[in-house]
Design a protein around this motif. Structure first.
Motif, short mmCIF file in Angstrom:
data_model
loop_
_atom_site.label_atom_id
_atom_site.label_comp_id
_atom_site.label_asym_id
_atom_site.label_seq_id
_atom_site.Cartn_x
_atom_site.Cartn_y
_atom_site.Cartn_z
N ASP A 1 2.50 3.22 2.98
CA ASP A 1 1.58 4.32 2.71
C ASP A 1 2.32 5.57 2.26
O ASP A 1 1.85 6.69 2.45
N HIS B 1 -4.71 -0.45 6.71
CA HIS B 1 -4.24 0.17 7.95
C HIS B 1 -4.70 -0.62 9.18
O HIS B 1 -3.87 -1.03 9.97
N HIS C 1 0.86 -1.19 0.00
CA HIS C 1 0.00 0.00 0.00
C HIS C 1 0.89 1.24 0.00
O HIS C 1 1.50 1.58 1.01
N LYS D 1 -10.78 0.03 -3.85
CA LYS D 1 -10.47 0.81 -2.67
C LYS D 1 -11.67 1.67 -2.26
O LYS D 1 -12.29 2.32 -3.10
N HIS E 1 1.55 5.16 -2.61
CA HIS E 1 0.86 6.05 -3.56
C HIS E 1 1.80 6.61 -4.62
O HIS E 1 1.93 7.84 -4.73
N ALA F 1 -2.46 2.34 -3.91
CA ALA F 1 -3.67 2.23 -3.09
C ALA F 1 -4.77 3.22 -3.45
O ALA F 1 -5.76 3.33 -2.71
#
Ligand code: ZN
Length: 540
Positions: A440, A377, A68, A290, A70, A235
């Motif tokens: 993340d 998460h 995960h 998502k 970005h 993600a």
């Protein structure tokens, strides 16, 4: 692919960690797959024409897989002002960086900053509408929080989105007010739908050109390769990002395997095409759908049962981004179509709502074989939630590095006791739950080795240990970042361990992570990174 892609290769190294229970001297590959493991001489005899890849004192392990992150968000083509804490450490520096950009931007055009982290500005001055009006009254100015859970707008940008003091808070969002006046701070749907486009409404903020995005994605993936990453799951993928990845592939810029989590609003057209998760191939794949149910754990907006001191400086239970009925409806629809859900839920209340919806959906439609869902998460849990996660075979995708990177911040929001229970990797593993590794990024550092140190020490930057009982062994932490992440995209039979028939994705380290003190894990150098037996990065 190089012209020699079909050539057999024999990899040997100081140590080969297969994560598969064996410890061979050498690994033979043909094309992009492992075809044999065993003794070096034995493999030389079996594959006489093979190229010898002697990694010397390197330690070979399955490539790191970030479940995960970005990368597409950061592929901005240099269009936005970088407000990362390492670049602009104070509100005054934020103001100056934006004013400098405004000075060379034609009047009326947008000035957009990103990677902003309010908790890391040092001068204590608030970054709000007033400060951004000082940047410029002649440009709409918007700065995007690094977590994408919030943004700050100046007066011109508020007006551009049609926001004024009389605008009610949208469902799942908040326009922060001070004595009735908009402060310019916007949370969740208030900024996303206002500025990034919604339904048929195009985004207000400018979008970089495709060639510029491809080039910045290429640089982003090269940084990931340099950290030992061979696979990454993006993600938050919108149609423009889907197009970006296809263009990047055509341009030869995909140096890591990419899984895409499609934003749920675009699931319906995909479903109508008959497309479900798993579509694609080993390099680029539709991995999940998502959706987002609550706020950010480090940003202090996650949805908890017990109140805490949140981002707004008051006691809060957090922000619910989606109403219960919408959670239930989307979960049901995606599950019934045979696709994998990847539902963002941080707080215990949000997680329980997601599990309610998943239980109902699975009760109504038995899952397809291998149709496991994920909770992104999954930060704050209790024993009852853990039992329910286990019973549904849900894979949590907790933050790998937040205890180290955001530990101080977490204690500030949630108190020491609850902060020590955030990202409970040990609790999940002990309950027999598969756990994936994730950065993340840009919300946390992208380096898996930094996360490995956080997972094994639970030590925050200020030196305090948060949740000693949640520590993993280095082997377990490695497994989370390899096999665990592979399972989160349904690719556990293809990658995450080094074994015959699997993809030859390798990370080569300068030190042995299983014989290094946990405190030293983050300093281990990455020597080279291999995707499908092809070297995509090497040191020096
Ligand atoms: Zn994220």
């Amino acid at each position: 692919m190089s012209p020699h892609a079909s050539q057999a290769r024999i990899f040997s190294a100081r140590r080969i960690i297969t994560m598969n229970g064996d410890e061979p001297e050498a690994v033979a590959t043909l094309g992009e797959r492992v075809v044999a493991v065993g003794g070096r001489r034995e493999l030389r005899d079996r594959f006489p024409g093979a190229e010898d890849v002697d990694l010397g004192s390197g330690v070979l392990l399955p490539g790191f897989n970030d479940a995960h992150a970005h990368p597409s968000v950061l592929a901005d083509g240099g269009l936005y002002v970088d407000l990362a804490p390492s670049v602009t450490g104070s509100a005054e520096q934020v103001r100056r960086a934006l004013a400098e950009r405004a000075a060379r931007t034609p009047e009326g055009e947008w000035v957009v900053g990103h990677n902003f982290d309010v908790s890391r500005t040092e001068d204590g001055r608030s970054v709000d509408r007033t400060l951004l009006d000082q940047v410029s009254a002649r440009h709409p100015v918007l700065i995007i929080h690094y977590s994408y859970h919030g943004a700050v707008a100046n007066s011109r940008a508020l007006a551009a989105a049609g926001y004024d003091e009389g605008t009610p808070d949208p469902v799942g969002g908040e326009l922060v007010r001070d004595g009735g006046r908009l402060t310019g701070v916007l949370y969740e749907r208030a900024w996303m739908e206002g500025y990034l486009g919604h339904g048929s409404r195009p985004p207000l903020v400018p979008q970089p050109t495709m060639p510029a995005r491809v080039e910045s994605l290429r640089r982003m993936l090269a940084r990931m390769n340099a950290a030992g990453i061979t696979s990454v799951c993006d993600a938050m993928v919108h149609p423009a990002d889907w197009a970006l990845y296809q263009a990047a592939r055509d341009a030869g810029a995909l140096t890591a395997r990419v899984g895409m989590l499609l934003w749920y609003e675009f699931f319906e057209p995909a479903r109508e095409l008959g497309m479900r998760t798993g579509f694609g191939d080993g390099m680029l794949r539709f991995s999940g759908v998502k959706m987002m149910t609550d706020g950010a754990v480090s940003g202090g907006t996650c949805l908890c049962r017990a109140p805490y001191r949140g981002a707004l400086g008051e006691r809060t239970g957090g922000i619910q981004v989606m109403p219960d009925e919408e959670i239930a409806e989307v979960v049901h629809r995606v599950h019934a179509a045979g696709s994998r859900l990847a539902v963002h839920a941080n707080g215990d209340l949000a997680i329980s709502k997601v599990l309610d919806a998943m239980e109902a959906a699975i009760g109504a439609t038995p899952p397809r074989p291998g149709q496991t869902h994920r909770i992104e998460h999954c930060s704050v849990v209790d024993p009852e939630l853990v039992k329910r996660i286990r019973a549904l075979d849900v894979i949590p995708v907790p933050f790998g590095a937040f205890i180290s990177y955001h530990g101080h911040n977490l204690v500030g929001h949630y108190g020491r006791e609850r902060a020590a229970r955030i990202s409970p990797h040990r609790t999940f593993l002990d309950a027999g739950i598969t756990v994936a590794g994730s950065s993340d990024y840009p919300c946390g550092p992208l380096e898996p080795l930094y996360a490995l140190r956080s997972l094994t020490t639970r030590r925050a930057q200020d030196g305090t240990v948060l949740g000693e009982g949640q520590r993993l062994t280095p082997y377990e932490a490695l497994e989370v970042y390899t096999a665990g992440s592979a399972a989160a995209s349904g690719e556990q039979d293809d990658k995450g361990r080094i074994a015959v028939g699997r993809i030859a994705d390798f990370t080569v380290l300068g030190e042995d992570p299983l014989r290094t003190e946990p405190e030293g894990l983050a300093e281990i150098p990455v020597l080279s990174t291999w995707v499908g037996a092809r070297r995509v990065w090497h040191a020096g």
